[in-house]
Structures are given as structure tokens and as C-alpha cells.
Design an enzyme around this catalytic site. Structure first.
Site, PDB file in Angstrom:
ATOM      1  N   TRP A  94      55.259 -58.352  21.005  1.00  0.00           N
ATOM      2  CA  TRP A  94      53.989 -59.747  21.277  1.00  0.00           C
ATOM      3  C   TRP A  94      52.727 -59.104  20.749  1.00  0.00           C
ATOM      4  O   TRP A  94      52.041 -60.564  20.078  1.00  0.00           O
ATOM      5  CB  TRP A  94      52.882 -59.444  22.351  1.00  0.00           C
ATOM      6  CG  TRP A  94      52.477 -57.615  22.987  1.00  0.00           C
ATOM      7  CD1 TRP A  94      53.077 -56.949  24.042  1.00  0.00           C
ATOM      8  CD2 TRP A  94      50.563 -58.195  22.995  1.00  0.00           C
ATOM      9  NE1 TRP A  94      51.758 -55.524  23.607  1.00  0.00           N
ATOM     10  CE2 TRP A  94      50.581 -56.216  22.984  1.00  0.00           C
ATOM     11  CE3 TRP A  94      50.006 -58.538  23.120  1.00  0.00           C
ATOM     12  CZ2 TRP A  94      49.722 -55.966  23.118  1.00  0.00           C
ATOM     13  CZ3 TRP A  94      48.574 -57.747  22.762  1.00  0.00           C
ATOM     14  CH2 TRP A  94      48.668 -56.472  23.251  1.00  0.00           C
ATOM     15  N   GLU A 132      49.069 -67.087  20.127  1.00  0.00           N
ATOM     16  CA  GLU A 132      47.399 -66.802  20.695  1.00  0.00           C
ATOM     17  C   GLU A 132      47.038 -67.791  19.414  1.00  0.00           C
ATOM     18  O   GLU A 132      46.175 -66.712  19.095  1.00  0.00           O
ATOM     19  CB  GLU A 132      47.605 -65.604  21.273  1.00  0.00           C
ATOM     20  CG  GLU A 132      48.404 -65.378  22.431  1.00  0.00           C
ATOM     21  CD  GLU A 132      47.544 -63.861  23.225  1.00  0.00           C
ATOM     22  OE1 GLU A 132      46.172 -63.903  23.785  1.00  0.00           O
ATOM     23  OE2 GLU A 132      48.293 -62.970  23.131  1.00  0.00           O
ATOM     24  N   LYS A 171      43.455 -59.344  29.662  1.00  0.00           N
ATOM     25  CA  LYS A 171      42.346 -59.799  30.938  1.00  0.00           C
ATOM     26  C   LYS A 171      40.808 -60.549  30.836  1.00  0.00           C
ATOM     27  O   LYS A 171      40.558 -59.903  31.897  1.00  0.00           O
ATOM     28  CB  LYS A 171      42.148 -57.817  30.492  1.00  0.00           C
ATOM     29  CG  LYS A 171      43.540 -57.272  30.861  1.00  0.00           C
ATOM     30  CD  LYS A 171      42.540 -55.546  30.828  1.00  0.00           C
ATOM     31  CE  LYS A 171      43.718 -54.345  30.157  1.00  0.00           C
ATOM     32  NZ  LYS A 171      43.232 -52.880  29.365  1.00  0.00           N
ATOM     33  N   GLN A 200      46.209 -41.926  26.378  1.00  0.00           N
ATOM     34  CA  GLN A 200      47.673 -43.162  24.969  1.00  0.00           C
ATOM     35  C   GLN A 200      46.700 -44.493  25.720  1.00  0.00           C
ATOM     36  O   GLN A 200      46.389 -44.543  26.988  1.00  0.00           O
ATOM     37  CB  GLN A 200      48.139 -42.412  26.447  1.00  0.00           C
ATOM     38  CG  GLN A 200      48.933 -40.858  26.645  1.00  0.00           C
ATOM     39  CD  GLN A 200      49.373 -40.327  24.383  1.00  0.00           C
ATOM     40  OE1 GLN A 200      50.084 -41.674  23.957  1.00  0.00           O
ATOM     41  NE2 GLN A 200      49.165 -39.505  24.143  1.00  0.00           N
ATOM     42  N   SER A 258      49.066 -47.788  25.740  1.00  0.00           N
ATOM     43  CA  SER A 258      50.663 -48.778  26.880  1.00  0.00           C
ATOM     44  C   SER A 258      50.773 -49.227  25.145  1.00  0.00           C
ATOM     45  O   SER A 258      52.476 -48.790  25.306  1.00  0.00           O
ATOM     46  CB  SER A 258      50.557 -49.740  27.372  1.00  0.00           C
ATOM     47  OG  SER A 258      49.384 -49.077  28.858  1.00  0.00           O
ATOM     48  N   PHE A 301      48.587 -50.064  16.466  1.00  0.00           N
ATOM     49  CA  PHE A 301      46.633 -49.446  16.198  1.00  0.00           C
ATOM     50  C   PHE A 301      46.079 -50.820  16.944  1.00  0.00           C
ATOM     51  O   PHE A 301      45.926 -51.326  16.337  1.00  0.00           O
ATOM     52  CB  PHE A 301      45.954 -48.677  15.433  1.00  0.00           C
ATOM     53  CG  PHE A 301      44.753 -47.945  15.491  1.00  0.00           C
ATOM     54  CD1 PHE A 301      44.910 -46.961  16.707  1.00  0.00           C
ATOM     55  CD2 PHE A 301      43.411 -49.016  14.911  1.00  0.00           C
ATOM     56  CE1 PHE A 301      43.975 -46.675  16.464  1.00  0.00           C
ATOM     57  CE2 PHE A 301      42.211 -48.369  14.772  1.00  0.00           C
ATOM     58  CZ  PHE A 301      42.247 -46.865  16.266  1.00  0.00           C
ATOM     59  N   HIS A 302      44.689 -50.568  17.279  1.00  0.00           N
ATOM     60  CA  HIS A 302      44.138 -51.763  18.261  1.00  0.00           C
ATOM     61  C   HIS A 302      43.215 -50.980  18.939  1.00  0.00           C
ATOM     62  O   HIS A 302      42.630 -49.210  19.317  1.00  0.00           O
ATOM     63  CB  HIS A 302      44.575 -51.796  18.953  1.00  0.00           C
ATOM     64  CG  HIS A 302      45.446 -52.118  20.365  1.00  0.00           C
ATOM     65  ND1 HIS A 302      46.566 -51.969  19.956  1.00  0.00           N
ATOM     66  CD2 HIS A 302      44.807 -51.810  21.803  1.00  0.00           C
ATOM     67  CE1 HIS A 302      46.816 -50.690  21.583  1.00  0.00           C
ATOM     68  NE2 HIS A 302      45.692 -50.768  22.720  1.00  0.00           N
ATOM     69  N   ILE A 303      41.720 -51.421  19.022  1.00  0.00           N
ATOM     70  CA  ILE A 303      40.059 -51.409  19.332  1.00  0.00           C
ATOM     71  C   ILE A 303      40.199 -52.195  20.162  1.00  0.00           C
ATOM     72  O   ILE A 303      40.295 -53.350  20.960  1.00  0.00           O
ATOM     73  CB  ILE A 303      39.333 -51.528  18.730  1.00  0.00           C
ATOM     74  CG1 ILE A 303      40.007 -50.059  17.436  1.00  0.00           C
ATOM     75  CG2 ILE A 303      38.019 -50.856  18.272  1.00  0.00           C
ATOM     76  CD1 ILE A 303      38.820 -49.737  16.164  1.00  0.00           C
ATOM     77  N   HIS A 304      39.557 -51.534  21.703  1.00  0.00           N
ATOM     78  CA  HIS A 304      39.531 -53.011  22.802  1.00  0.00           C
ATOM     79  C   HIS A 304      37.705 -52.774  23.196  1.00  0.00           C
ATOM     80  O   HIS A 304      37.091 -52.019  22.680  1.00  0.00           O
ATOM     81  CB  HIS A 304      39.799 -51.310  23.659  1.00  0.00           C
ATOM     82  CG  HIS A 304      40.934 -51.163  24.719  1.00  0.00           C
ATOM     83  ND1 HIS A 304      41.368 -51.716  25.437  1.00  0.00           N
ATOM     84  CD2 HIS A 304      42.023 -50.895  24.047  1.00  0.00           C
ATOM     85  CE1 HIS A 304      42.444 -51.504  25.563  1.00  0.00           C
ATOM     86  NE2 HIS A 304      43.024 -50.649  24.718  1.00  0.00           N
TER      87      HIS A 304
HETATM   88  P1  M7G Z   1      46.707 -50.346  25.358  1.00  0.00           P
HETATM   89  O1  M7G Z   1      44.949 -49.716  25.546  1.00  0.00           O
HETATM   90  O2  M7G Z   1      47.658 -49.855  24.921  1.00  0.00           O
HETATM   91  O3  M7G Z   1      47.009 -50.681  26.984  1.00  0.00           O
HETATM   92  O4  M7G Z   1      45.893 -51.896  25.853  1.00  0.00           O
HETATM   93  P2  M7G Z   1      45.997 -50.638  28.277  1.00  0.00           P
HETATM   94  O5  M7G Z   1      45.105 -51.128  28.614  1.00  0.00           O
HETATM   95  O6  M7G Z   1      47.253 -52.172  28.821  1.00  0.00           O
HETATM   96  O7  M7G Z   1      46.850 -49.913  29.646  1.00  0.00           O
HETATM   97  C1  M7G Z   1      46.399 -53.155  24.873  1.00  0.00           C
HETATM   98  C2  M7G Z   1      46.014 -54.261  25.519  1.00  0.00           C
HETATM   99  O8  M7G Z   1      45.988 -55.343  24.884  1.00  0.00           O
HETATM  100  C3  M7G Z   1      44.926 -54.048  26.573  1.00  0.00           C
HETATM  101  O9  M7G Z   1      44.269 -54.886  27.016  1.00  0.00           O
HETATM  102  C4  M7G Z   1      45.933 -55.007  27.107  1.00  0.00           C
HETATM  103  O10 M7G Z   1      45.136 -56.095  28.538  1.00  0.00           O
HETATM  104  C5  M7G Z   1      46.183 -56.692  26.114  1.00  0.00           C
HETATM  105  N1  M7G Z   1      47.538 -56.599  25.610  1.00  0.00           N
HETATM  106  C6  M7G Z   1      48.227 -56.503  26.214  1.00  0.00           C
HETATM  107  N2  M7G Z   1      49.316 -58.080  26.172  1.00  0.00           N
HETATM  108  C7  M7G Z   1      51.266 -57.949  26.174  1.00  0.00           C
HETATM  109  C8  M7G Z   1      48.753 -59.274  25.552  1.00  0.00           C
HETATM  110  C9  M7G Z   1      48.945 -59.912  25.091  1.00  0.00           C
HETATM  111  O11 M7G Z   1      50.213 -61.042  25.291  1.00  0.00           O
HETATM  112  N3  M7G Z   1      47.760 -60.884  24.652  1.00  0.00           N
HETATM  113  C10 M7G Z   1      46.571 -60.118  24.438  1.00  0.00           C
HETATM  114  N4  M7G Z   1      45.052 -61.188  24.022  1.00  0.00           N
HETATM  115  N5  M7G Z   1      45.886 -59.274  24.761  1.00  0.00           N
HETATM  116  C11 M7G Z   1      47.058 -58.706  25.636  1.00  0.00           C
END
Ligand code: M7G
Length: 291
Positions: free
Chosen positions: A130, A140, A162, A224, A226, A230-233
Site C-alpha cells: 500500500w 490514493e 484513520k 513499534q 505496524s 519510515f513514516h510520521i504521524h
Molecule cells: P504504523 O505506526 O505503521 O501503524 O502507522 P499503526 O498506527 O496502524 O499501528 C501506519 C499508518 O498508516 C497508520 O496511521 C494507518 O492508519 C495508516 N495507513 C495504513 N494503511 C494500510 C493505509 C492506507 O492504505 N492508506 C492510508 N492513507 N493510510 C494508511
């Protein structure tokens, strides 16, 4: 998506959080596992002003002095439930969303090398398909808020899966272009420009789009995570129920930058405690090591 919902055959409820009204159901579609989640959305501003006029058929009414309460039906015109489907869902997805006791692991650099890293490298690459779909412009595409495709310092910012779309619950995610940073553990001073670039861009975009000042935003990194690309929330501070903002999982970006500026190899040398479900394969790997 409509078709998937129609074909879904329920097996069991994985989890239900009565506080956030978020439920995860496990079932199958065409003999493969599927997870469907339902989350009640917050009221929109236009609904808020009409709540009393749209209330009907009150039940179980009680009254005491100046206080009255009961259960009512609300007739709302707008879609009011956030629905997500994972299909086909893997065992790892099921374990992630299943209600379970969470535990604290104290991860030293040695335990990282012996247990966590082998777990990360054992994960199938298609688990982050994804992410590649977003970076390669295959999925997307119309949701991208910002992108800089330059490999070293490049990243994409888009709404997180989310996000319910409201400013109070703002939830974006910034995903980097390069694929050689798996997690917080990989970061050092070579990545400072990238981290600062994301931070500054987010501040600028939030201001442009919503007039939000930078001190209304929470930028953090999961450890950790999922997904080990690497990504930032990025969330609004007002989103106090945002999942995953807890201690033991979320590391503030500002702290991460500061730690690296003070000690280049901080994240290679530090002990990083984290919380994880006891059915998660990583937790099981730690248990095996103990035995
Ligand atoms: P994470 O810290 O790896 O996992 O963050 P977790 O927070 O789910 O435990 C991954 C982030 O990517 C999360 O905030 C997910 O909601 C978001 N995310 C996951 N998927 C599969 C997708 C997606 O297909 N599209 C978008 N836009 N966000 C996603």
C-alpha cells in the site's frame, strides 16, 4: 467496497472499544479472511445545531429532580459511521486488531539485533504494498496533499486512513520516498534534513489549509510501527482519542530530532521500551527467547 460488505460473513468480534465506539469484526469473503471495522463518526457542525429537532422515539426515560435521561433515535442524513475493510486479511492483521492484553518490552540494542530486527526482515514485502502504491502514484493519487519525489529528502503527505476528515480530528501521514529507513532505530544525523523538512512542510500546509498554528499539531513516530517503511504521524492536538498516541508507542518528532542532534547514534544505543499485544508475533518471539 459495497460488494465486499455484502459478501462479508461474520465469524467473530475481534474487539470492541465502548469508549471510542470502534468495533473490529472478523469474517470471510470468498473463503478468505476479512476484517471490517465500524467507528461512529463525530457529529458534524450542521448536525450539532439540529440534534434536538432530529431526536425521536425516546425510550427508557428517567427523571430525578432537574435531571432527565433516556435513549433516543437520531435521524441523521449524512453518513455517520467510518467503515474500513481489510481483505484478504493476514494472520498479522487479525492479531493486531484482536482484543488482547498488552505488555511492555524493554528493548535494548542487543535485543533489537537478536529479536526485533529478524522479525522485521521476516515480514513479507507485500505487507507494505500500500505504501509503494502511494509513492508510485498508483493509489490514493487524488488524496495527496503534498509530494516531493526527490529520493534522499523526498516524502508524500496524505490523509491517514484513520482520518474522519474533520479539522479537530486531523490525521495525516507523511511517508518518505527512500526505502532504507525501517524505523526509529535506523535514524541518525544523516536524516535530520529529511525529518526537519517534513516538520516544516507539515506546519506550512496545516497553516495554509486550515489556518492551524504549529502548536496545534502533534507529530510523532511509532515504535513499534505496524509498517516498517519510515513514516510520521500527524494529528491535531485536539484529537485526544487518536489511536496510538500513548506513551510506549508514540515518540514526538521534536524529541527525536533533538536526541539525534545531541547524540548522533542515540537510536542505535538507546534502550527503547515499547508496548505490544501478547498475541503479536514479536511478543511471542521475545517470549521464546526468554525460555
Ligand atoms: P504504523 O505506526 O505503521 O501503524 O502507522 P499503526 O498506527 O496502524 O499501528 C501506519 C499508518 O498508516 C497508520 O496511521 C494507518 O492508519 C495508516 N495507513 C495504513 N494503511 C494500510 C493505509 C492506507 O492504505 N492508506 C492510508 N492513507 N493510510 C494508511
Amino acid at each position: 467496497m459495497d460488494q465486499l460488505i455484502e459478501q462479508f460473513q461474520l465469524e467473530r468480534i475481534l474487539s470492541h472499544d465502548p469508549r471510542t465506539k470502534h468495533v473490529y469484526l472478523l469474517g470471510h469473503i470468498n473463503d478468505q479472511h476479512a476484517i471490517v471495522s465500524f467507528e461512529k463518526a463525530r457529529y458534524s457542525d450542521s448536525e450539532l445545531v439540529e440534534l434536538t429537532s432530529r431526536t425521536s422515539n425516546l425510550e427508557d426515560c428517567n427523571n430525578n429532580n432537574i435531571y432527565s435521561w433516556g435513549m433516543g433515535h437520531l435521524k441523521l442524513d449524512k453518513a455517520n459511521t467510518h467503515i474500513k475493510i481489510i481483505y484478504p486479511a493476514t494472520e498479522l492483521h487479525i492479531r493486531k486488531y484482536e482484543h488482547q492484553q498488552r505488555r511492555m518490552i524493554i528493548e535494548t540494542p542487543l535485543l533489537y539485533k537478536q529479536i526485533t530486527l529478524p522479525y522485521i526482515t521476516s515480514l513479507p514485502l507485500d505487507r507494505i504494498q500500500w505504501v509503494y502504491n502511494i509513492l508510485q502514484g498508483k493509489s490514493e493519487t487524488d488524496r495527496i496533499i503534498y509530494q516531493d519525489k526527490e529520493n534522499e529528502k523526498g516524502f508524500v503527505i496524505l490523509p491517514d486512513m484513520k482520518w474522519d476528515g474533520t479539522q479537530e480530528s486531523l490525521y495525516w501521514v507523511a511517508i518518505i520516498m527512500r526505502n532504507d529507513i525501517q524505523s526509529l532505530r535506523s535514524l541518525n544525523h544523516h536524516h535530520l534534513n529529511l525529518l526537519k523538512g517534513i516538520r516544516d512542510t507539515v506546519y506550512q500546509l496545516a497553516k495554509e489549509k486550515y489556518g492551524m498554528d504549529k502548536d496545534l499539531l502533534r507529530l510523532f513516530i511509532h515504535y513499534q510501527p505496524s509498517y516498517y517503511h519510515f513514516h510520521i504521524h500527524i494529528t491535531a492536538i485536539s484529537f485526544v482519542d487518536a489511536p496510538g498516541i500513548v506513551v510506549g508507542q508514540a515518540h514526538l518528532l521534536d524529541t527525536v530530532i533533538d536526541n539525534i542532534e545531541l547524540y548522533n547514534d542515540y537510536y542505535q544505543k538507546a534502550t527503547l521500551p515499547f508496548i505490544i499485544g501478547e498475541r503479536h508475533p514479536l511478543y511471542l518471539a521475545y517470549q521464546e527467547k526468554k525460555e
